[in-house]
Enzyme design. Structure first.
Site, PDB file in Angstrom:
ATOM      1  N   LYS A   1       0.839  -1.206   0.000  1.00 28.60           N
ATOM      2  CA  LYS A   1       0.000   0.000   0.000  1.00 28.60           C
ATOM      3  C   LYS A   1       0.868   1.248   0.000  1.00 28.60           C
ATOM      4  O   LYS A   1       0.610   2.201  -0.755  1.00 28.60           O
ATOM      5  CB  LYS A   1      -0.938  -0.007   1.231  1.00 28.60           C
ATOM      6  CG  LYS A   1      -2.025  -1.080   1.135  1.00 28.60           C
ATOM      7  CD  LYS A   1      -2.790  -1.247   2.448  1.00 28.60           C
ATOM      8  CE  LYS A   1      -3.718  -2.448   2.367  1.00 28.60           C
ATOM      9  NZ  LYS A   1      -4.413  -2.733   3.641  1.00 28.60           N
TER      10      LYS A   1
ATOM     11  N   GLN B   1      -4.698  -1.316   9.868  1.00 34.71           N
ATOM     12  CA  GLN B   1      -4.451  -2.621   9.241  1.00 34.71           C
ATOM     13  C   GLN B   1      -4.943  -3.742  10.164  1.00 34.71           C
ATOM     14  O   GLN B   1      -4.574  -3.795  11.332  1.00 34.71           O
ATOM     15  CB  GLN B   1      -2.939  -2.775   8.960  1.00 34.71           C
ATOM     16  CG  GLN B   1      -2.579  -4.041   8.204  1.00 34.71           C
ATOM     17  CD  GLN B   1      -3.149  -4.073   6.791  1.00 34.71           C
ATOM     18  OE1 GLN B   1      -3.169  -3.063   6.095  1.00 34.71           O
ATOM     19  NE2 GLN B   1      -3.623  -5.233   6.364  1.00 34.71           N
TER      20      GLN B   1
ATOM     21  N   ASP C   1     -11.174   2.436   4.209  1.00 39.40           N
ATOM     22  CA  ASP C   1     -11.402   0.985   4.150  1.00 39.40           C
ATOM     23  C   ASP C   1     -12.896   0.649   4.130  1.00 39.40           C
ATOM     24  O   ASP C   1     -13.271  -0.500   3.930  1.00 39.40           O
ATOM     25  CB  ASP C   1     -10.760   0.309   5.375  1.00 39.40           C
ATOM     26  CG  ASP C   1      -9.529  -0.496   5.008  1.00 39.40           C
ATOM     27  OD1 ASP C   1      -9.269  -0.667   3.799  1.00 39.40           O
ATOM     28  OD2 ASP C   1      -8.838  -0.956   5.939  1.00 39.40           O
TER      29      ASP C   1
END
Ligand code: NAD
Length: 290
Positions: free
Chosen positions: A53, A97, A120
């Site tokens: 990422k 994450q 997200d």
């Protein structure tokens, strides 16, 4: 007849071309989108995903920062960091994450992310927006799957779509997006009786389970479109999906490889979501749905 290969790398490049042109427009306003990634502990797959990422952000010209914490970080410390990132005007996207270590409350952590920075798409407000057809942020893998189908001209409307897996991050949002695109959707999970029978009726089959060799040729209707989301590392080090790729290639009309299918799309859609967050924060978004 051999199935057409759905090339996720090529489709991801097309998304990145769009991202670059939107970044250029933001740059005219002296704006560079900022993504903050919060990483807790040393979970090897997470290290790889985060590296990918960060690298993707760097390549397109997005400003990404990594905020690392030891595995034993406390919930209040983590919440404090998220509050700081929420308040930072240079940060447009905040990504925690997953998975988090077991002593931390994942839902409580996600709930702390500002929904307007939740690139997200996991905050309950964004889940509600997705379910009720309002603009918000949609989980990147689900968004990537829909973009892949669109890129390859797969008409979803009226088709039988079967999604294997119902996780918050992949299975459920993919089912909602397929439903929103007017497919007739069946979602299977670990308690489903005879998943094979459901799968074999699918015009579009999405597998997001995480079990190698789960989907064999007899699970797939001839001519079906197969999207394999699974990422499974075998003992010999090879990475495979959930599907028996060789056998399904002889039966499906289109199929994604693993690697090189859904994976690159997930990262590309994260970039797109970060740009969208910056555009919305500065009222430069044209109003289209996420
Ligand atoms: P998860 O473990 O959270 O969810 C798995 C789901 O599969 C659950 O809903 C479970 O009920 C269901 N399931 C289990 N056995 C089943 C069966 N026999 N038939 C039907 N459903 C069954 O996993 P996840 O986070 O959704 O990820 C799934 C897979 O996708 C993993 O391999 C993961 O690594 C991969 N993944 C890939 C990407 C990508 O970008 N390509 C992104 C996220 C996840």
């Amino acid at each position: 007849m051999a199935a057409r290969l759905i090339d996720g790398k090529a489709a991801a490049e097309a998304v990145k071309v769009e991202v670059r042109s939107r970044l250029a427009r933001l740059a005219e306003h002296d704006l560079v989108p900022g993504l903050a990634i919060v990483l807790v502990g040393e979970h090897p797959p997470s290290e790889i995903y985060v590296r990918k990422k960060l690298e993707a952000c760097r390549k397109v010209g997005l400003r990404a920062t990594l905020h690392r914490f030891p595995a034993d970080v406390s919930q209040p410390t983590l919440h404090g960091k998220i509050a700081m990132l929420n308040a930072d005007p240079a940060v447009h996207g905040v990504l925690v994450q997953l998975p988090l270590p077991p002593h931390l409350d994942t839902k409580a952590t996600i709930d702390r992310v500002d929904p307007e920075k939740d690139v997200d798409g996991l905050h309950p407000l964004n889940i509600g927006r997705l379910q009720t057809g309002r603009p918000g942020f949609i989980p990147c893998t689900a968004l990537g799957i829909m973009r892949l189908l669109q890129h390859y001209g797969v008409d979803v409307r009226g088709k039988n779509a079967v999604v294997l897996g119902r996780s918050a991050i992949v299975g459920r949002p993919t089912s909602w997006l397929l439903l929103r695109a007017h497919a007739t959707v069946t979602t299977c999970h670990r308690h489903t009786d005879d998943t094979r029978e459901h799968a074999a009726r699918a015009d579009i089959l999405v597998s997001a389970v995480g079990k190698p060799h789960l989907v064999t040729a007899d699970w797939v209707k001839p001519g079906a479109v197969v999207i394999d989301v699974g990422i499974n590392r075998l003992h010999d080090g090879r990475v495979v999906g959930d599907c028996d790729f060789a056998a399904l290639s002889e039966r499906a009309s289109m199929i994604t490889p693993v690697p090189g299918g859904v994976g690159p799309m997930t990262v590309a859609m994260l970039l797109a979501n970060c740009v969208l967050a910056a555009e919305r924060a500065h009222r430069l978004h044209d109003g289209g749905a996420a």
